[in-house]
Scaffold this motif. Structure first.
Motif, PDB file in Angstrom:
ATOM      1  N   MET A  45       0.848  -1.208   0.000  1.00 27.88           N
ATOM      2  CA  MET A  45       0.000   0.000   0.000  1.00 27.88           C
ATOM      3  C   MET A  45       0.876   1.249   0.000  1.00 27.88           C
ATOM      4  SD  MET A  45      -2.794   1.288   2.832  1.00 27.88           S
ATOM      5  CE  MET A  45      -1.536   1.538   4.088  1.00 27.88           C
ATOM      6  N   SER A  46       0.625   2.124  -0.955  1.00 31.87           N
ATOM      7  CA  SER A  46       1.353   3.389  -1.051  1.00 31.87           C
ATOM      8  C   SER A  46       0.581   4.476  -0.302  1.00 31.87           C
ATOM      9  CB  SER A  46       1.517   3.777  -2.520  1.00 31.87           C
ATOM     10  OG  SER A  46       2.138   5.036  -2.630  1.00 31.87           O
ATOM     11  N   VAL A  47       1.188   5.006   0.758  1.00 33.38           N
ATOM     12  CA  VAL A  47       0.526   6.022   1.586  1.00 33.38           C
ATOM     13  C   VAL A  47       0.640   7.388   0.925  1.00 33.38           C
ATOM     14  CG1 VAL A  47       0.562   7.188   3.811  1.00 33.38           C
ATOM     15  CG2 VAL A  47       0.949   4.730   3.695  1.00 33.38           C
ATOM     16  N   SER A  48      -0.424   8.166   0.953  1.00 32.22           N
ATOM     17  CA  SER A  48      -0.422   9.515   0.384  1.00 32.22           C
ATOM     18  C   SER A  48       0.298  10.490   1.317  1.00 32.22           C
ATOM     19  CB  SER A  48      -1.858   9.983   0.158  1.00 32.22           C
ATOM     20  OG  SER A  48      -2.577   9.070  -0.651  1.00 32.22           O
ATOM     21  N   ASP A  49       0.601  11.669   0.796  1.00 30.12           N
ATOM     22  CA  ASP A  49       1.236  12.707   1.619  1.00 30.12           C
ATOM     23  C   ASP A  49       0.231  13.362   2.555  1.00 30.12           C
ATOM     24  OD1 ASP A  49       3.676  12.283   0.436  1.00 30.12           O
ATOM     25  OD2 ASP A  49       3.475  13.943  -0.989  1.00 30.12           O
ATOM     26  N   VAL A  50      -1.043  13.350   2.150  1.00 32.36           N
ATOM     27  CA  VAL A  50      -2.089  14.071   2.889  1.00 32.36           C
ATOM     28  C   VAL A  50      -3.136  13.095   3.418  1.00 32.36           C
ATOM     29  CG1 VAL A  50      -3.941  15.794   2.721  1.00 32.36           C
ATOM     30  CG2 VAL A  50      -1.771  16.153   1.507  1.00 32.36           C
ATOM     31  N   CYS A  51      -3.566  13.326   4.653  1.00 32.33           N
ATOM     32  CA  CYS A  51      -4.662  12.545   5.224  1.00 32.33           C
ATOM     33  C   CYS A  51      -5.763  13.496   5.693  1.00 32.33           C
ATOM     34  CB  CYS A  51      -4.180  11.711   6.409  1.00 32.33           C
ATOM     35  SG  CYS A  51      -5.479  10.662   7.131  1.00 32.33           S
ATOM     36  N   ILE A  52      -6.975  13.234   5.249  1.00 27.51           N
ATOM     37  CA  ILE A  52      -8.139  13.990   5.704  1.00 27.51           C
ATOM     38  C   ILE A  52      -8.876  13.147   6.736  1.00 27.51           C
ATOM     39  CG2 ILE A  52     -10.314  15.078   5.040  1.00 27.51           C
ATOM     40  CD1 ILE A  52      -9.143  15.599   2.292  1.00 27.51           C
ATOM     41  N   VAL A  53      -9.091  13.733   7.918  1.00 27.28           N
ATOM     42  CA  VAL A  53      -9.717  13.023   9.039  1.00 27.28           C
ATOM     43  C   VAL A  53     -11.109  13.591   9.284  1.00 27.28           C
ATOM     44  CG1 VAL A  53      -9.506  12.387  11.468  1.00 27.28           C
ATOM     45  CG2 VAL A  53      -7.442  12.695  10.084  1.00 27.28           C
ATOM     46  N   SER A  54     -12.091  12.701   9.370  1.00 23.06           N
ATOM     47  CA  SER A  54     -13.472  13.131   9.622  1.00 23.06           C
ATOM     48  C   SER A  54     -14.115  12.235  10.670  1.00 23.06           C
ATOM     49  CB  SER A  54     -14.297  13.072   8.330  1.00 23.06           C
ATOM     50  OG  SER A  54     -15.672  13.269   8.594  1.00 23.06           O
ATOM     51  N   MET A  55     -14.952  12.836  11.504  1.00 24.40           N
ATOM     52  CA  MET A  55     -15.682  12.073  12.523  1.00 24.40           C
ATOM     53  C   MET A  55     -17.044  11.613  12.007  1.00 24.40           C
ATOM     54  SD  MET A  55     -14.092  12.325  15.771  1.00 24.40           S
ATOM     55  CE  MET A  55     -15.366  12.546  16.970  1.00 24.40           C
ATOM     56  N   ASP A  56     -17.250  11.712  10.687  1.00 26.15           N
ATOM     57  CA  ASP A  56     -18.549  11.325  10.142  1.00 26.15           C
ATOM     58  C   ASP A  56     -18.395  10.927   8.688  1.00 26.15           C
ATOM     59  OD1 ASP A  56     -21.322  10.889  10.073  1.00 26.15           O
ATOM     60  OD2 ASP A  56     -21.734  12.731  11.189  1.00 26.15           O
ATOM     61  N   ASN A  57     -19.504  10.464   8.108  1.00 22.75           N
ATOM     62  CA  ASN A  57     -19.524  10.055   6.708  1.00 22.75           C
ATOM     63  C   ASN A  57     -19.458  11.263   5.778  1.00 22.75           C
ATOM     64  OD1 ASN A  57     -21.140   7.799   8.296  1.00 22.75           O
ATOM     65  ND2 ASN A  57     -20.347   6.858   6.419  1.00 22.75           N
ATOM     66  N   VAL A  58     -19.093  11.011   4.536  1.00 26.73           N
ATOM     67  CA  VAL A  58     -18.891  12.067   3.542  1.00 26.73           C
ATOM     68  C   VAL A  58     -20.128  12.952   3.394  1.00 26.73           C
ATOM     69  CG1 VAL A  58     -18.594  12.502   1.075  1.00 26.73           C
ATOM     70  CG2 VAL A  58     -17.117  10.871   2.224  1.00 26.73           C
ATOM     71  N   LYS A  59     -21.316  12.355   3.384  1.00 26.83           N
ATOM     72  CA  LYS A  59     -22.522  13.133   3.132  1.00 26.83           C
ATOM     73  C   LYS A  59     -22.783  14.183   4.203  1.00 26.83           C
ATOM     74  CE  LYS A  59     -25.824   9.844   5.243  1.00 26.83           C
ATOM     75  NZ  LYS A  59     -26.961   8.953   4.963  1.00 26.83           N
ATOM     76  N   ARG A  60     -22.172  14.015   5.383  1.00 29.99           N
ATOM     77  CA  ARG A  60     -22.376  14.990   6.460  1.00 29.99           C
ATOM     78  C   ARG A  60     -21.212  15.966   6.581  1.00 29.99           C
ATOM     79  NH1 ARG A  60     -24.020  10.128   9.062  1.00 29.99           N
ATOM     80  NH2 ARG A  60     -26.259   9.835   8.793  1.00 29.99           N
ATOM     81  N   VAL A  61     -20.233  15.835   5.704  1.00 30.35           N
ATOM     82  CA  VAL A  61     -19.133  16.804   5.652  1.00 30.35           C
ATOM     83  C   VAL A  61     -18.933  17.247   4.200  1.00 30.35           C
ATOM     84  CG1 VAL A  61     -17.876  16.187   7.742  1.00 30.35           C
ATOM     85  CG2 VAL A  61     -17.503  14.851   5.682  1.00 30.35           C
ATOM     86  N   PRO A  62     -19.948  17.874   3.604  1.00 35.80           N
ATOM     87  CA  PRO A  62     -19.862  18.225   2.182  1.00 35.80           C
ATOM     88  C   PRO A  62     -18.705  19.163   1.852  1.00 35.80           C
ATOM     89  CG  PRO A  62     -21.731  19.328   3.236  1.00 35.80           C
ATOM     90  CD  PRO A  62     -21.228  18.309   4.203  1.00 35.80           C
ATOM     91  N   TYR A  63     -18.226  19.906   2.855  1.00 37.44           N
ATOM     92  CA  TYR A  63     -17.132  20.842   2.610  1.00 37.44           C
ATOM     93  C   TYR A  63     -15.805  20.125   2.357  1.00 37.44           C
ATOM     94  CZ  TYR A  63     -16.820  19.975   7.652  1.00 37.44           C
ATOM     95  OH  TYR A  63     -16.760  19.376   8.885  1.00 37.44           O
ATOM     96  N   ILE A  64     -15.765  18.810   2.522  1.00 42.39           N
ATOM     97  CA  ILE A  64     -14.556  18.056   2.164  1.00 42.39           C
ATOM     98  C   ILE A  64     -14.208  18.278   0.695  1.00 42.39           C
ATOM     99  CG2 ILE A  64     -15.781  15.918   1.541  1.00 42.39           C
ATOM    100  CD1 ILE A  64     -13.470  14.315   2.655  1.00 42.39           C
ATOM    101  N   ALA A  65     -15.235  18.533  -0.120  1.00 41.74           N
ATOM    102  CA  ALA A  65     -15.013  18.742  -1.555  1.00 41.74           C
ATOM    103  C   ALA A  65     -14.097  19.935  -1.807  1.00 41.74           C
ATOM    104  CB  ALA A  65     -16.345  18.938  -2.273  1.00 41.74           C
TER     105      ALA A  65
END
Length: 360
Positions: free
Chosen positions: A1-21
């Motif tokens: 597995m190749s790890v990315s340089d950036v990690c985005i951490v969320s305490m919820d599913n994508v649909k409840r953090v639309p600003y991730i976009a």
């Protein structure tokens, strides 16, 4: 597995953090890993390179002791899960989508990622707790790019070098015309989203109950609980519907004449936030109804976007009924333009800083 340089951490599913976009856009095509609490057990796809999902389903509904214990178990489990991933993978940059996620992971962020993480604060949480507040302040100071979604959050966070990223979703030209408001009585006042304060919703219902000038509609998870109250009081001009697919959010406004965003006031949970309904309403050309003495009221009144009022003031309905007068339509159109220009300017500055943080 190749790890990315950036990690985005969320305490919820994508649909409840639309600003991730917005963060993904600022990555300019770079890979990222997504570390999140999968509360729906759906193993979300946000376009990540690697997915690290902590699966623990949380029960919805009225708070109970069992639900609180269930949620506490989830927090403890997520901390252990996320800490292990962040320790093992040694990312160059980390983004924490919510202040409580950063506070939960403060030990590893301050020890291993100081100066290399973003804390993004979208809500008031437990800032009245001295320990929580002090930890959050240390995280803000250790972040080169702390982000908040409302300028009014400075009232409880203090004055730091914050960037503002609004809870706005930019609509396309066709989407902006989805609301088929015909300006005819009864005006359809539509509230879209999850229920947050049912007791206050009942006050709003009482305000508009059986007034033939208005039809009130609540759509979203939890609002079905109001059905019994409506039937018990024999109210004929209020409709409720429960949870809908998140992708259909915009379509909930198709028959709206006005947007409703009223949760209460007198509490930091309600007083400082700028709800996404404000941005939807401005782009759709819908007047918005909000609680007085809040940040939402300040924006609404400054840009003449609608009416801020207390539901106990029945005379406010006369002002609401005039929102489609020619004079107010003209003022609202200009106000919407000025408001959206401000949002674009705030976001553009923040996006530039985030791109610099990602070294894009």
């Amino acid at each position: 597995m190749s790890v990315s340089d950036v990690c985005i951490v969320s305490m919820d599913n994508v649909k409840r953090v639309p600003y991730i976009a917005q963060y993904i856009k600022c990555l300019c095509g770079k890979d990222f890993d997504f570390l999140f609490w999968d509360r729906d057990c759906t193993d979300d796809d946000a376009g990540q390179n690697n997915s690290f999902a902590y699966q623990h389903k949380v029960r919805h509904g009225e708070p109970t002791l069992a639900q609180r214990l269930d949620k506490l178990t989830g927090y403890v489990g997520f901390k252990r899960f996320a800490s292990k991933i962040l320790k093992t993978n040694e990312y160059k940059r980390v983004v924490c989508l919510s202040g409580n996620a950063a506070v939960l992971l403060n030990d590893i962020l301050l020890d291993r990622y100081s100066g290399r993480f973003i804390i993004d604060i979208r809500d008031y949480w437990h800032e009245d707790n001295r320990n929580y507040h002090n930890i959050e302040q240390r995280l803000i100071e250790a972040s080169p790019c702390p982000v908040i979604s409302s300028p009014a959050y400075k009232n409880f966070l203090g004055y730091h070098n914050f960037r503002i990223m609004h809870n706005s979703q930019i609509l396309g030209d066709e989407e902006k015309h989805i609301a088929n408001h015909d300006h005819n009585i009864p005006f359809r006042i539509v509230c879209v989203g999850a229920a947050k304060n049912l007791d206050y919703d009942k006050k709003v219902i009482d305000c508009f109950a059986d007034d033939k000038r208005f039809s009130l509609v609540f759509r979203g998870r939890g609002y079905e609980q109001l059905d019994g109250y409506i039937k018990e009081h024999g109210i004929s001009n209020v409709e409720v519907a429960g949870e809908f697919d998140f992708s259909l959010t915009l379509k909930q406004y198709v028959d709206a004449d006005m947007a409703l965003s009223m949760y209460g006031n007198g509490s930091p949970y309600w007083d400082y936030a700028l709800a996404n309904k404000l941005y939807f309403a401005a782009q759709l050309g819908l007047p918005i109804l909000v609680c007085d003495k809040t940040a939402m009221a300040d924006m609404t009144e400054k840009y003449e976007l609608g009416v801020a009022f207390d539901p106990s003031d029945r005379s406010a309905k006369d002002r609401i009924a005039q929102l489609y007068s020619d004079d107010l339509i003209s003022k609202r159109r200009e106000g919407c333009r000025n408001f959206l220009n401000r949002i674009e300017a705030d976001n553009t500055r923040t996006f530039a800083d985030i791109k610099e943080f990602f070294d894009c």
